[in-house]
Design a protein around this motif. Structure first.
Motif, PDB file in Angstrom:
ATOM      1  N   UNK A 356      13.940 -84.685  10.250  1.00 23.88           N
ATOM      2  CA  UNK A 356      14.381 -83.700   9.240  1.00 23.88           C
ATOM      3  C   UNK A 356      14.496 -82.294   9.872  1.00 23.88           C
ATOM      4  N   UNK A 357      15.592 -81.630   9.641  1.00 22.08           N
ATOM      5  CA  UNK A 357      15.760 -80.254  10.131  1.00 22.08           C
ATOM      6  C   UNK A 357      16.342 -80.170  11.537  1.00 22.08           C
ATOM      7  N   UNK A 358      16.523 -81.301  12.198  1.00 21.69           N
ATOM      8  CA  UNK A 358      17.063 -81.290  13.572  1.00 21.69           C
ATOM      9  C   UNK A 358      18.595 -81.323  13.543  1.00 21.69           C
ATOM     10  N   UNK A 359      19.211 -80.709  14.567  1.00 22.70           N
ATOM     11  CA  UNK A 359      20.672 -80.741  14.638  1.00 22.70           C
ATOM     12  C   UNK A 359      21.132 -81.852  15.592  1.00 22.70           C
ATOM     13  N   UNK A 360      22.438 -81.998  15.734  1.00 24.01           N
ATOM     14  CA  UNK A 360      22.982 -83.065  16.572  1.00 24.01           C
ATOM     15  C   UNK A 360      22.551 -82.937  18.026  1.00 24.01           C
ATOM     16  N   UNK A 361      22.493 -81.695  18.513  1.00 26.87           N
ATOM     17  CA  UNK A 361      22.102 -81.487  19.918  1.00 26.87           C
ATOM     18  C   UNK A 361      20.658 -81.951  20.121  1.00 26.87           C
ATOM     19  N   UNK A 362      19.772 -81.679  19.143  1.00 26.44           N
ATOM     20  CA  UNK A 362      18.369 -82.132  19.247  1.00 26.44           C
ATOM     21  C   UNK A 362      18.315 -83.660  19.266  1.00 26.44           C
ATOM     22  N   UNK A 363      19.111 -84.281  18.394  1.00 24.02           N
ATOM     23  CA  UNK A 363      19.070 -85.747  18.292  1.00 24.02           C
ATOM     24  C   UNK A 363      19.537 -86.394  19.596  1.00 24.02           C
ATOM     25  N   UNK A 364      20.544 -85.775  20.209  1.00 24.25           N
ATOM     26  CA  UNK A 364      21.011 -86.254  21.511  1.00 24.25           C
ATOM     27  C   UNK A 364      19.855 -86.175  22.516  1.00 24.25           C
ATOM     28  N   UNK A 365      19.133 -85.047  22.489  1.00 20.80           N
ATOM     29  CA  UNK A 365      18.021 -84.853  23.437  1.00 20.80           C
ATOM     30  C   UNK A 365      16.900 -85.863  23.157  1.00 20.80           C
ATOM     31  N   UNK A 366      16.643 -86.164  21.884  1.00 22.53           N
ATOM     32  CA  UNK A 366      15.572 -87.120  21.535  1.00 22.53           C
ATOM     33  C   UNK A 366      15.923 -88.521  22.063  1.00 22.53           C
ATOM     34  N   UNK A 367      17.189 -88.913  21.927  1.00 23.84           N
ATOM     35  CA  UNK A 367      17.609 -90.230  22.433  1.00 23.84           C
ATOM     36  C   UNK A 367      17.421 -90.312  23.942  1.00 23.84           C
ATOM     37  N   UNK A 368      17.803 -89.229  24.623  1.00 21.76           N
ATOM     38  CA  UNK A 368      17.651 -89.202  26.093  1.00 21.76           C
ATOM     39  C   UNK A 368      16.177 -89.317  26.461  1.00 21.76           C
ATOM     40  N   UNK A 369      15.348 -88.578  25.713  1.00 24.54           N
ATOM     41  CA  UNK A 369      13.912 -88.563  25.996  1.00 24.54           C
ATOM     42  C   UNK A 369      13.313 -89.953  25.768  1.00 24.54           C
ATOM     43  N   UNK A 370      13.752 -90.629  24.704  1.00 22.22           N
ATOM     44  CA  UNK A 370      13.256 -91.980  24.421  1.00 22.22           C
ATOM     45  C   UNK A 370      13.625 -92.903  25.585  1.00 22.22           C
ATOM     46  N   UNK A 387      10.737 -94.037  20.981  1.00 20.55           N
ATOM     47  CA  UNK A 387      11.281 -92.997  20.092  1.00 20.55           C
ATOM     48  C   UNK A 387      10.150 -92.151  19.509  1.00 20.55           C
ATOM     49  N   UNK A 388       9.038 -92.826  19.147  1.00 25.04           N
ATOM     50  CA  UNK A 388       7.916 -92.081  18.558  1.00 25.04           C
ATOM     51  C   UNK A 388       7.351 -91.103  19.594  1.00 25.04           C
ATOM     52  N   UNK A 389       7.235 -91.588  20.851  1.00 21.48           N
ATOM     53  CA  UNK A 389       6.733 -90.717  21.925  1.00 21.48           C
ATOM     54  C   UNK A 389       7.689 -89.535  22.125  1.00 21.48           C
ATOM     55  N   UNK A 390       9.004 -89.835  22.148  1.00 19.87           N
ATOM     56  CA  UNK A 390      10.007 -88.776  22.349  1.00 19.87           C
ATOM     57  C   UNK A 390       9.909 -87.750  21.234  1.00 19.87           C
ATOM     58  N   UNK A 391       9.721 -88.243  19.991  1.00 19.91           N
ATOM     59  CA  UNK A 391       9.616 -87.338  18.846  1.00 19.91           C
ATOM     60  C   UNK A 391       8.395 -86.453  18.957  1.00 19.91           C
ATOM     61  N   UNK A 392       7.255 -87.047  19.359  1.00 18.59           N
ATOM     62  CA  UNK A 392       6.052 -86.205  19.403  1.00 18.59           C
ATOM     63  C   UNK A 392       6.148 -85.218  20.556  1.00 18.59           C
ATOM     64  N   UNK A 395       8.404 -82.512  19.259  1.00 13.33           N
ATOM     65  CA  UNK A 395       7.715 -81.674  18.273  1.00 13.33           C
ATOM     66  C   UNK A 395       6.731 -80.753  18.971  1.00 13.33           C
ATOM     67  N   UNK A 396       6.021 -81.322  19.982  1.00 13.46           N
ATOM     68  CA  UNK A 396       5.023 -80.556  20.711  1.00 13.46           C
ATOM     69  C   UNK A 396       5.703 -79.391  21.442  1.00 13.46           C
ATOM     70  N   UNK A 397       6.815 -79.704  22.151  1.00 15.95           N
ATOM     71  CA  UNK A 397       7.536 -78.647  22.880  1.00 15.95           C
ATOM     72  C   UNK A 397       8.013 -77.579  21.925  1.00 15.95           C
ATOM     73  N   UNK A 398       8.510 -78.040  20.764  1.00 20.48           N
ATOM     74  CA  UNK A 398       9.069 -77.113  19.784  1.00 20.48           C
ATOM     75  C   UNK A 398       7.973 -76.179  19.260  1.00 20.48           C
ATOM     76  N   UNK A 399       6.797 -76.787  18.937  1.00 22.29           N
ATOM     77  CA  UNK A 399       5.699 -75.968  18.413  1.00 22.29           C
ATOM     78  C   UNK A 399       5.173 -75.020  19.480  1.00 22.29           C
ATOM     79  N   UNK A 400       5.135 -75.523  20.706  1.00 20.99           N
ATOM     80  CA  UNK A 400       4.663 -74.702  21.816  1.00 20.99           C
ATOM     81  C   UNK A 400       5.601 -73.501  21.991  1.00 20.99           C
ATOM     82  N   UNK A 401       6.916 -73.778  21.957  1.00 21.53           N
ATOM     83  CA  UNK A 401       7.912 -72.717  22.088  1.00 21.53           C
ATOM     84  C   UNK A 401       7.717 -71.672  21.011  1.00 21.53           C
TER      85      UNK A 401
END
Ligand SMILES: Nc1ncnc2c1ncn2[C@@H]1O[C@H](COP(=O)(O)OP(=O)(O)OP(=O)(O)O)[C@@H](O)[C@H]1O
Length: 412
Positions: A356-370, A387-392, A395-401
């Protein structure tokens, strides 16, 4: 503690002394363990802070040089009309009047001849440098793609927006007779607006692909140069190139950089932006509505755009590109996992719900990370846990930023 108290606590027999020492050793060992853990934690924090420090120092250096760049007054562009001698030259400035000016020592006087373009210092009007006769489009961040590879298939969701842009841009280019028969003029320019990373550029490229048009991609802030008079010239050159390459699509990203409405009090920088905008409006007015050059603008700040840009005959079709909803995110995830080896157990709808709240560029990055997690774990397929690991991680990077600005104060 009293003398008697201490005596009563002290071990009296050798067994008691032994037990007492064993307990103390165990206590100290566990304390030692805790301290080791704390040291490990502190060292990891230190390493993180050090990398952030390097990152922020780099950013400070970049910003400082940008501030320096902004502090230097803009130069006036002129054209040499007559060379009297190596120290005195007649120049016509881009604003109109002609001047007899001096020449800076750094200028190669051999190259000075009538017709050569040069820059003039705003105060002394001395020639600062000679300019090449024609600019390389790459210098100004203009990207020219003869035929972009992106198609509508590469866009997740945005069905309504694809239909709208097809009607406004594709149809007039591929079937102009439909508009001629009915007797209506198609929109000249389309403005895409919405948050960053939601697929505005992607959409414009897909339209160019579908219409077999060249894609001329420029960024508003790149058009506003430090040279007075150059913004307007770049806009002219951009549209000349678009005509030459037709059928073509001119895509101007960050159009708010030249198209923001202005207040009364204008600085010389504002006036330069204003001149660039005027040139853009004139260029748009000079185009045939049924022609084969189309203009697509994109912005994250439609609220600050000058009303002149949105008048009929200019950006007269406005399309909102919002952040994707759950269905949209699901569709985008489908696009980005199309080429990946995904385990059948993966519940992509669940991933969509969790983003929720993520844009297409984020989703692309999450798939790559997974995918990266799967490689690290030596999985043969990407599974739900990747996918769960990529999401966390995401989220962690985002919160840290988002926590960083407070930390950065330390390094300022
Ligand atoms: N709807 C979408 N479907 C598939 N991929 C998308 C979508 N939206 C964004 N992306 C991915 O995000 C990347 C960046 O998107 P794009 O550059 O089109 O965003 P934008 O809206 O133009 O952003 P900005 O405002 O920052 O220029 C794309 O290359 C693509 O990988």
């Amino acid at each position: 503690m009293s003398e008697t108290g201490r005596q009563s606590d002290d071990p009296k027999t050798p067994e008691e002394l032994y037990r007492y020492l064993v307990e103390r050793v165990a206590g100290m060992e566990s304390q030692n363990q805790e301290l080791k853990e704390q040291i490990r934690q502190l060292e990891s924090d230190k390493r993180y802070i050090e990398t952030q420090k390097i990152r922020y120092e780099r950013e400070v250096r970049k910003l400082k040089s940008e501030v320096e760049h902004l502090k230097t007054p803009p130069l006036i562009v002129g054209t040499i009309t007559d060379v009297i001698d190596s120290g005195r030259v007649v120049v016509r400035s881009s604003a109109g009047p002609r001047f007899l000016v001096r020449v800076s020592q750094s200028v190669d006087t051999e190259q000075m001849k009538a017709g050569v373009r040069c820059t003039l210092n705003q105060q002394s009007l001395a020639i600062v440098e000679l300019l090449p006769s024609s600019y390389d489009s790459q210098v100004y961040g203009m990207e020219v793609v003869e035929l972009p590879g992106e198609t509508y298939e590469d866009i997740g969701g945005l069905e309504k927006q694809i239909t709208e842009i097809r009607e406004a841009v594709e149809l007039p280019m591929t079937r102009p007779e439909l508009f001629a028969n009915i007797g209506i003029t198609p929109p000249k320019g389309v403005l895409l607006y919405g948050p960053p990373g939601t697929g505005k550029t992607l959409l414009a490229k897909a339209v160019a692909h579908e219409t077999h048009a060249a894609f001329l991609h420029t960024v508003g802030s790149e058009l506003v140069q430090k040279y007075i008079g150059e913004g307007a010239r770049l806009v002219r050159e951009l549209f000349d190139l678009a005509r030459e390459k037709a059928p073509s699509i001119v895509f101007i990203d960050e159009i708010d950089a030249i198209g923001a409405s202005r207040t009364e009090a204008m600085t010389s920088g504002d006036r330069e932006v204003q001149r660039t905008l005027m040139q853009l409006l004139a260029a748009m007015d000079g185009f045939e509505q049924r022609g084969d050059v189309k203009i697509i603008g994109a912005t994250n700040r439609i609220d600050i755009l000058d009303a002149a840009l949105l008048r009929p005959g200019r950006f007269d079709r406005i399309i909102e590109i919002p952040l994707p909803d759950t269905e949209g995110r699901f569709a985008i995830l489908q696009v980005h996992t199309r080429g990946m080896n995904i385990d059948t157990s993966v519940d992509m709808m669940e991933v969509a719900r969790l983003t929720e709240g993520r844009n297409g560029a984020d989703l692309n990055a999450i798939c790559m990370e997974a995918g990266m997690f799967a490689i690290r774990q030596e999985h043969t397929k990407v599974c739900q846990n990747d996918f769960i690991m990529a999401l966390s991680k995401f989220r962690y990077d985002f919160e840290r930023e988002s926590r960083l600005p407070t930390t950065s104060v330390m390094f300022a």
